[in-house]
Design a protein around this motif. Structure first.
Motif, PDB file in Angstrom:
ATOM      1  N   UNK A   2      24.298-115.933 -30.119  1.00 56.57           N
ATOM      2  CA  UNK A   2      24.070-115.174 -28.894  1.00 56.57           C
ATOM      3  C   UNK A   2      25.064-114.031 -28.840  1.00 56.57           C
ATOM      4  N   UNK A   3      24.544-112.842 -28.600  1.00 57.86           N
ATOM      5  CA  UNK A   3      25.375-111.658 -28.462  1.00 57.86           C
ATOM      6  C   UNK A   3      25.225-111.160 -27.029  1.00 57.86           C
ATOM      7  N   UNK A   4      26.345-111.086 -26.313  1.00 60.84           N
ATOM      8  CA  UNK A   4      26.348-110.571 -24.942  1.00 60.84           C
ATOM      9  C   UNK A   4      27.179-109.297 -24.959  1.00 60.84           C
ATOM     10  N   UNK A   5      26.598-108.242 -24.420  1.00 57.76           N
ATOM     11  CA  UNK A   5      27.276-106.949 -24.429  1.00 57.76           C
ATOM     12  C   UNK A   5      26.949-106.197 -23.153  1.00 57.76           C
ATOM     13  N   UNK A   6      27.779-105.212 -22.823  1.00 61.83           N
ATOM     14  CA  UNK A   6      27.474-104.416 -21.637  1.00 61.83           C
ATOM     15  C   UNK A   6      26.112-103.734 -21.785  1.00 61.83           C
ATOM     16  N   UNK A   7      25.366-103.704 -20.710  1.00 59.49           N
ATOM     17  CA  UNK A   7      24.082-102.999 -20.717  1.00 59.49           C
ATOM     18  C   UNK A   7      24.346-101.496 -20.778  1.00 59.49           C
ATOM     19  N   UNK A   8      23.390-100.766 -21.337  1.00 57.34           N
ATOM     20  CA  UNK A   8      23.446 -99.304 -21.374  1.00 57.34           C
ATOM     21  C   UNK A   8      22.252 -98.761 -20.584  1.00 57.34           C
ATOM     22  N   UNK A   9      22.302 -97.494 -20.274  1.00 55.93           N
ATOM     23  CA  UNK A   9      21.291 -96.885 -19.405  1.00 55.93           C
ATOM     24  C   UNK A   9      19.868 -97.174 -19.873  1.00 55.93           C
ATOM     25  N   UNK A  53      26.200-104.863 -15.309  1.00 53.95           N
ATOM     26  CA  UNK A  53      25.183-105.612 -16.044  1.00 53.95           C
ATOM     27  C   UNK A  53      25.574-105.839 -17.492  1.00 53.95           C
ATOM     28  N   UNK A  54      25.220-107.023 -17.963  1.00 53.06           N
ATOM     29  CA  UNK A  54      25.362-107.385 -19.373  1.00 53.06           C
ATOM     30  C   UNK A  54      24.018-107.900 -19.862  1.00 53.06           C
ATOM     31  N   UNK A  55      23.749-107.675 -21.129  1.00 55.25           N
ATOM     32  CA  UNK A  55      22.513-108.159 -21.726  1.00 55.25           C
ATOM     33  C   UNK A  55      22.845-109.116 -22.862  1.00 55.25           C
ATOM     34  N   UNK A  56      21.919-110.022 -23.110  1.00 55.28           N
ATOM     35  CA  UNK A  56      22.099-111.006 -24.181  1.00 55.28           C
ATOM     36  C   UNK A  56      20.942-110.881 -25.166  1.00 55.28           C
ATOM     37  N   UNK A  58      19.532-112.614 -29.021  1.00 54.65           N
ATOM     38  CA  UNK A  58      19.674-113.697 -30.005  1.00 54.65           C
ATOM     39  C   UNK A  58      20.129-113.149 -31.348  1.00 54.65           C
ATOM     40  N   UNK A  59      19.873-111.884 -31.588  1.00 57.54           N
ATOM     41  CA  UNK A  59      20.348-111.244 -32.815  1.00 57.54           C
ATOM     42  C   UNK A  59      20.654-109.786 -32.507  1.00 57.54           C
ATOM     43  N   UNK A  60      21.588-109.182 -33.252  1.00 59.79           N
ATOM     44  CA  UNK A  60      22.098-107.862 -32.879  1.00 59.79           C
ATOM     45  C   UNK A  60      21.028-106.787 -32.678  1.00 59.79           C
ATOM     46  N   UNK A  61      19.963-106.860 -33.436  1.00 59.30           N
ATOM     47  CA  UNK A  61      18.911-105.847 -33.317  1.00 59.30           C
ATOM     48  C   UNK A  61      17.682-106.377 -32.589  1.00 59.30           C
ATOM     49  N   UNK A  62      17.795-107.572 -32.079  1.00 59.32           N
ATOM     50  CA  UNK A  62      16.664-108.195 -31.405  1.00 59.32           C
ATOM     51  C   UNK A  62      16.473-107.698 -29.991  1.00 59.32           C
ATOM     52  N   UNK A  63      15.397-108.141 -29.373  1.00 57.79           N
ATOM     53  CA  UNK A  63      15.122-107.731 -27.993  1.00 57.79           C
ATOM     54  C   UNK A  63      16.092-108.395 -27.018  1.00 57.79           C
ATOM     55  N   UNK A  64      16.201-107.822 -25.856  1.00 55.12           N
ATOM     56  CA  UNK A  64      17.009-108.411 -24.795  1.00 55.12           C
ATOM     57  C   UNK A  64      16.328-109.701 -24.351  1.00 55.12           C
ATOM     58  N   UNK A  65      17.060-110.796 -24.412  1.00 50.36           N
ATOM     59  CA  UNK A  65      16.523-112.108 -24.037  1.00 50.36           C
ATOM     60  C   UNK A  65      16.926-112.493 -22.611  1.00 50.36           C
ATOM     61  N   UNK A  66      17.986-111.861 -22.107  1.00 51.29           N
ATOM     62  CA  UNK A  66      18.483-112.205 -20.777  1.00 51.29           C
ATOM     63  C   UNK A  66      19.439-111.117 -20.297  1.00 51.29           C
ATOM     64  N   UNK A  67      19.717-111.151 -18.999  1.00 54.37           N
ATOM     65  CA  UNK A  67      20.669-110.203 -18.418  1.00 54.37           C
ATOM     66  C   UNK A  67      21.321-110.855 -17.205  1.00 54.37           C
TER      67      UNK A  67
END
Length: 168
Positions: A2-9, A53-56, A58-67
């Motif tokens: 799981x990768x959680x990172x700050x959301x971008x615009x 906001x942060x987004x999660x 499952x893989x670095x180039x994958x779709x956003x699975x959660x926020x």
């Protein structure tokens, strides 16, 4: 993983889409939690701009699975609390991820971020009538610590207040 990172615009529309799907799912089941379409894209964009906001993924180039939003104060919901805390809002998971444990992972992540920020409590709320979500939070180690009534004519409903210590 799981990768959680700050959301971008550019994540704003995706986050809002996840929320809309959750709103529709809740509404179809008669569950009070979020009023469908109450949050506009401009609000999500402003919250992203504010670093909330942060987004999660499952893989670095994958779709956003959660926020989720993780904020340092919440005077509207917790007006009389001044203990050092962080607050979770807008936790939303792609419906395809329901039941996978992603919610638990995000709450654990939020707890760790709160601890790293030197704050001793992670707090959140939900509709007082949402028994399933209330049970979920209790099972995640949160304590029910009260309620907040919105009887001032606002469109909001009463919420149950939960907190969890970030001490290890």
């Amino acid at each position: 993983m799981l990768i959680v990172e700050p959301a971008i615009a550019s994540d704003a529309a995706t986050i809002l889409g996840l929320r809309h799907a959750a709103e529709d799912w809740l509404f179809a089941r008669g569950i009070d939690q979020w009023t469908p379409r109450e949050v506009p894209l401009t609000t999500v964009a402003a919250q992203i701009e504010a670093g909330e906001f942060h987004v999660a993924r499952r893989d670095p180039r994958g779709p956003i699975a959660a926020a989720l939003r993780l904020i340092g104060s919440d005077p509207i919901i917790w007006p009389e609390h001044d203990e050092p805390a962080c607050y979770v809002h807008g936790l939303v998971i792609d419906r395809s991820e329901a039941g996978t444990g992603l919610g638990t992972l995000l709450l654990d992540w939020a707890s760790e971020q709160t601890r790293r920020a030197g704050r001793s409590l992670l707090r959140l709320d939900c509709a007082e009538t949402n028994g399933e979500l209330r049970s979920y939070y209790l099972n995640q180690g949160f304590r029910h610590v009260g309620r907040r009534e919105f009887a001032d004519g606002s469109a909001w409903f009463s919420v149950a207040l939960f907190e969890k210590s970030t001490d290890r």
